[in-house]
Design an enzyme around this catalytic site. Sequence first.
Site, mmCIF file in Angstrom:
data_model
loop_
_atom_site.group_PDB
_atom_site.id
_atom_site.type_symbol
_atom_site.label_atom_id
_atom_site.label_comp_id
_atom_site.label_asym_id
_atom_site.label_seq_id
_atom_site.Cartn_x
_atom_site.Cartn_y
_atom_site.Cartn_z
ATOM 1 N N GLY A 15 20.379 50.046 56.074
ATOM 2 C CA GLY A 15 21.476 50.184 56.953
ATOM 3 C C GLY A 15 22.117 51.601 57.086
ATOM 4 O O GLY A 15 21.424 52.728 57.459
ATOM 5 N N SER A 16 23.465 51.590 57.097
ATOM 6 C CA SER A 16 24.048 52.886 57.340
ATOM 7 C C SER A 16 23.631 54.077 56.325
ATOM 8 O O SER A 16 24.217 55.244 56.818
ATOM 9 C CB SER A 16 25.659 52.655 57.136
ATOM 10 O OG SER A 16 25.815 51.815 58.372
ATOM 11 N N THR A 17 23.118 53.963 55.307
ATOM 12 C CA THR A 17 22.501 54.985 54.361
ATOM 13 C C THR A 17 22.032 55.871 55.162
ATOM 14 O O THR A 17 21.541 57.059 54.507
ATOM 15 C CB THR A 17 22.191 54.608 53.127
ATOM 16 O OG1 THR A 17 21.143 53.541 53.302
ATOM 17 C CG2 THR A 17 23.120 53.569 52.408
ATOM 18 N N MET A 18 21.190 55.412 56.276
ATOM 19 C CA MET A 18 20.055 56.241 56.870
ATOM 20 C C MET A 18 20.842 57.010 58.001
ATOM 21 O O MET A 18 20.218 58.031 58.471
ATOM 22 C CB MET A 18 18.984 55.105 57.608
ATOM 23 C CG MET A 18 18.156 54.577 56.667
ATOM 24 S SD MET A 18 16.980 55.600 55.837
ATOM 25 C CE MET A 18 18.109 55.638 54.090
#
Length: 193
Positions: A15-18
Amino acid sequence: AGLRNQAITDRYEPGSTMKPFTVLAALASGRWHADTQIPTSPGTFRVGRLLVRDPVNRGTITLLQALQKSSQVAIAKVALDLEQRAVFDVLSRVGMGEYIGVGLPGEAIGTLTDQGLRNPVVRTTLSYGYGLAITPLHLTQGYLTLANGGVRMPLSVLRQDGAPTGERVIEESLAREVVTMMESVTAPEGTAP
């Protein structure tokens, strides 16, 4: 299950950690800067059948704010403006989708493929962390590469006699800029004050 080291055995869609890696790809293109404006109104954006949405309409925000506020719409628009392989290449260089080789039993290989990158939906979802599968160990290595000024270091659970030799995979100034942008997430106007 009680004996499994989930940090190395369990893959998930991050998810958003990328998003920092998508921002890195944007900065590396030379066409994007921290203050580049991105229109996100009305808070949704259609890519083929996929409806990308933010929890609120953020209006026009900068690339820095896109990361700070974790805007799916802004990150998707950035990814679609880049070359087809841009985000994939950054993720590959920092070690997503590889066998890290720390020597612990059950270590999972990340799943990252360049299949389908011609499809805008694939590039969109990849930009905010879907369509790949990694372990927490992969995420650690990727973030360590950013924190280390763009030098990818081998990971080990064994004490080393000397400092291991790393490999420069990201330009230092770009890695430092992304880290500074990531720090803004914890500012009062960020998503994690």
